[in-house]
Design a protein around this motif. Structure first.
Motif, PDB file in Angstrom:
ATOM      1  N   GLN A  23      35.277  76.182  23.135  1.00  0.00           N
ATOM      2  CA  GLN A  23      34.520  77.031  22.220  1.00  0.00           C
ATOM      3  C   GLN A  23      33.137  76.451  21.942  1.00  0.00           C
ATOM      4  N   LEU A  24      32.188  77.343  21.696  1.00  0.00           N
ATOM      5  CA  LEU A  24      30.875  76.929  21.233  1.00  0.00           C
ATOM      6  C   LEU A  24      30.995  76.783  19.712  1.00  0.00           C
ATOM      7  N   VAL A  25      31.099  75.528  19.268  1.00  0.00           N
ATOM      8  CA  VAL A  25      31.418  75.261  17.863  1.00  0.00           C
ATOM      9  C   VAL A  25      30.186  75.397  16.974  1.00  0.00           C
ATOM     10  N   GLU A  26      29.061  74.823  17.413  1.00  0.00           N
ATOM     11  CA  GLU A  26      27.833  74.976  16.638  1.00  0.00           C
ATOM     12  C   GLU A  26      26.628  74.713  17.523  1.00  0.00           C
ATOM     13  N   GLU A  27      25.489  75.190  17.051  1.00  0.00           N
ATOM     14  CA  GLU A  27      24.234  74.963  17.762  1.00  0.00           C
ATOM     15  C   GLU A  27      23.121  74.831  16.741  1.00  0.00           C
ATOM     16  N   LEU A  41      24.858  84.915  27.959  1.00  0.00           N
ATOM     17  CA  LEU A  41      26.306  84.965  28.118  1.00  0.00           C
ATOM     18  C   LEU A  41      26.886  85.727  26.938  1.00  0.00           C
ATOM     19  N   GLU A  42      27.753  86.706  27.227  1.00  0.00           N
ATOM     20  CA  GLU A  42      28.376  87.511  26.183  1.00  0.00           C
ATOM     21  C   GLU A  42      29.882  87.524  26.372  1.00  0.00           C
ATOM     22  N   LYS A  43      30.586  87.000  25.376  1.00  0.00           N
ATOM     23  CA  LYS A  43      32.059  87.017  25.348  1.00  0.00           C
ATOM     24  C   LYS A  43      32.650  86.533  26.685  1.00  0.00           C
ATOM     25  N   VAL A  44      32.151  85.398  27.153  1.00  0.00           N
ATOM     26  CA  VAL A  44      32.585  84.859  28.446  1.00  0.00           C
ATOM     27  C   VAL A  44      33.883  84.066  28.286  1.00  0.00           C
ATOM     28  N   ASN A  45      34.865  84.403  29.117  1.00  0.00           N
ATOM     29  CA  ASN A  45      36.145  83.698  29.134  1.00  0.00           C
ATOM     30  C   ASN A  45      36.467  83.211  30.530  1.00  0.00           C
ATOM     31  N   LYS A  46      37.136  82.065  30.578  1.00  0.00           N
ATOM     32  CA  LYS A  46      37.557  81.494  31.854  1.00  0.00           C
ATOM     33  C   LYS A  46      38.855  80.723  31.646  1.00  0.00           C
ATOM     34  N   HIS A  47      39.812  80.983  32.522  1.00  0.00           N
ATOM     35  CA  HIS A  47      41.078  80.244  32.509  1.00  0.00           C
ATOM     36  C   HIS A  47      41.240  79.460  33.814  1.00  0.00           C
ATOM     37  N   PHE A  48      41.824  78.303  33.719  1.00  0.00           N
ATOM     38  CA  PHE A  48      42.378  77.608  34.882  1.00  0.00           C
ATOM     39  C   PHE A  48      43.890  77.602  34.674  1.00  0.00           C
ATOM     40  N   GLY A  49      44.582  78.565  35.289  1.00  0.00           N
ATOM     41  CA  GLY A  49      46.013  78.708  35.018  1.00  0.00           C
ATOM     42  C   GLY A  49      46.220  79.044  33.552  1.00  0.00           C
ATOM     43  N   ARG A 103      24.167  87.422  32.271  1.00  0.00           N
ATOM     44  CA  ARG A 103      22.966  88.036  32.843  1.00  0.00           C
ATOM     45  C   ARG A 103      21.913  86.952  33.046  1.00  0.00           C
ATOM     46  N   PHE A 104      21.230  87.066  34.184  1.00  0.00           N
ATOM     47  CA  PHE A 104      20.116  86.173  34.486  1.00  0.00           C
ATOM     48  C   PHE A 104      18.893  87.035  34.778  1.00  0.00           C
ATOM     49  N   ASP A 105      17.843  86.816  34.008  1.00  0.00           N
ATOM     50  CA  ASP A 105      16.608  87.577  34.198  1.00  0.00           C
ATOM     51  C   ASP A 105      16.877  89.083  34.125  1.00  0.00           C
ATOM     52  N   LEU A 140      45.320  77.126  31.118  1.00  0.00           N
ATOM     53  CA  LEU A 140      44.299  76.449  30.327  1.00  0.00           C
ATOM     54  C   LEU A 140      43.113  77.383  30.093  1.00  0.00           C
ATOM     55  N   HIS A 141      42.808  77.642  28.838  1.00  0.00           N
ATOM     56  CA  HIS A 141      41.702  78.537  28.466  1.00  0.00           C
ATOM     57  C   HIS A 141      40.456  77.679  28.259  1.00  0.00           C
ATOM     58  N   VAL A 142      39.619  77.563  29.312  1.00  0.00           N
ATOM     59  CA  VAL A 142      38.539  76.567  29.280  1.00  0.00           C
ATOM     60  C   VAL A 142      37.233  77.091  28.679  1.00  0.00           C
ATOM     61  N   LEU A 143      37.015  78.403  28.705  1.00  0.00           N
ATOM     62  CA  LEU A 143      35.877  79.011  28.005  1.00  0.00           C
ATOM     63  C   LEU A 143      36.413  80.150  27.155  1.00  0.00           C
ATOM     64  N   ARG A 144      36.121  80.110  25.850  1.00  0.00           N
ATOM     65  CA  ARG A 144      36.689  81.062  24.909  1.00  0.00           C
ATOM     66  C   ARG A 144      35.583  81.878  24.227  1.00  0.00           C
ATOM     67  N   ASP A 145      35.405  83.104  24.669  1.00  0.00           N
ATOM     68  CA  ASP A 145      34.464  84.028  24.014  1.00  0.00           C
ATOM     69  C   ASP A 145      33.104  83.386  23.772  1.00  0.00           C
ATOM     70  N   ILE A 146      32.499  82.853  24.830  1.00  0.00           N
ATOM     71  CA  ILE A 146      31.218  82.170  24.707  1.00  0.00           C
ATOM     72  C   ILE A 146      30.083  83.183  24.601  1.00  0.00           C
ATOM     73  N   ASP A 147      29.306  83.080  23.526  1.00  0.00           N
ATOM     74  CA  ASP A 147      28.068  83.847  23.354  1.00  0.00           C
ATOM     75  C   ASP A 147      26.915  82.858  23.298  1.00  0.00           C
ATOM     76  N   LEU A 148      25.965  83.012  24.214  1.00  0.00           N
ATOM     77  CA  LEU A 148      24.842  82.070  24.265  1.00  0.00           C
ATOM     78  C   LEU A 148      23.652  82.757  24.925  1.00  0.00           C
ATOM     79  N   SER A 149      22.486  82.596  24.332  1.00  0.00           N
ATOM     80  CA  SER A 149      21.253  83.147  24.901  1.00  0.00           C
ATOM     81  C   SER A 149      20.228  82.035  25.007  1.00  0.00           C
ATOM     82  N   ILE A 150      19.615  81.924  26.178  1.00  0.00           N
ATOM     83  CA  ILE A 150      18.656  80.849  26.448  1.00  0.00           C
ATOM     84  C   ILE A 150      17.324  81.483  26.821  1.00  0.00           C
ATOM     85  N   ALA A 151      16.290  81.143  26.064  1.00  0.00           N
ATOM     86  CA  ALA A 151      14.972  81.734  26.265  1.00  0.00           C
ATOM     87  C   ALA A 151      14.250  81.088  27.437  1.00  0.00           C
TER      88      ALA A 151
END
Length: 257
Positions: free
Chosen positions: A228-232, A19-27, A74-76, A29-40
């Motif tokens: 937001q993805l605060v920490e991992e 996931l790169e800079k993923v954003n999602k709003h419900f009206g 992106r998936f695969d 409400l900003h429910v996903l804010r610039d999410i960057d995440l990579s899963i091996a």
């Protein structure tokens, strides 16, 4: 955010979900804010955080049950298709287990598990039946194959739902609060199945409040708050030494109960 995790034992470190800079709003409400995440591949990522932090929306965005406003998923190595046959193919490669079991009430447990491979993949009935029976045995409910969902406990129904997702032989599994609708005594039997999948190298994204599962089965814990993805961090590190005030506050509330 820098990734300290190189990938779990047995994984290639090769990203399966990005996931790169993923954003999602419900009206408004900003429910996903610039999410960057990579899963091996082979990695188990547990997503935790307070209610309303965007965890379930993140999980549902990975197979486009929830379309995003901007960014890339992106998936695969392929961007998520918008619709049509390509999206259906992607969803067949990503198993999903929900809070509610979503089993077909008028079909037996065995028929529920067989349905996807028969209808979507057009596989041979004999092969699908054999695999379905093996999966029901794996999740510990082989003796319930001919019963209907209403005849099973909540824990048994959720294990049937896991078997149904596995019947499609997915590359990854998404779990959205899979134990939250269960009576407390049934939670363990579902978590045991999920832990077994993790040990076997299934790529998993798990949204859950079950901190014991996060500690013992996750390769990485992702903490979300306010979209937001605060920490991992790896579980031992996260639970012993959370870096953010939000995570410290969250853990102080849930781990004292």
């Amino acid at each position: 955010m820098e990734m300290t995790k190189t990938g779990p034992a047995g994984s290639t470190g090769d990203p399966l979900i990005v996931l790169e800079k993923v954003n999602k709003h419900f009206g408004s409400l900003h429910v996903l804010r610039d999410i960057d995440l990579s899963i091996a591949r082979g990695e188990v990522v547990v997503v935790i955080g307070p209610s309303g932090s965007g965890k379930s929306t993140l999980c549902r965005a990975i197979n486009r049950l929830e379309p995003i406003d901007d960014g890339v998923i992106r998936f695969d190595d392929r961007p998520l298709p918008a619709e049509g046959k390509a999206l259906a193919k992607l969803r067949s490669e990503v198993g999903m287990v929900f809070q509610s079991f979503n089993l077909f009430a008028h079909k037996t447990i065995l028929e529920n598990v067989m349905l996807g491979p028969l209808k979507v993949r057009k596989e041979k009935s004999s092969e699908v039946r054999s695999r379905a029976n093996a999966l029901l045995d794996r999740v510990g409910i082989a003796n319930q194959a001919d019963k209907y969902p209403a005849q099973l406990s909540g824990g048994q129904q959720q294990r049937a739902a896991i078997a149904r997702a596995l019947a499609m032989q997915p590359k990854a599994m998404l779990f959205d609060e899979p134990t939250s609708a269960l009576d407390p005594e049934m939670v363990g039997e579902v978590l045991d199945v999920m832990t077994s999948l993790a040990r076997d190298g299934m790529t998993m994204v798990v949204v859950t409040h079950e901190m014991g599962f996060a500690r013992h089965a996750a390769n990485r814990v992702v903490f979300m708050a306010d979209g937001q993805l605060v920490e991992e961090a790896e579980p031992d590190e996260f639970f012993a030494r959370p870096r953010s005030d939000r995570a410290k506050d969250f853990l102080s509330k849930i781990l004292t109960h």
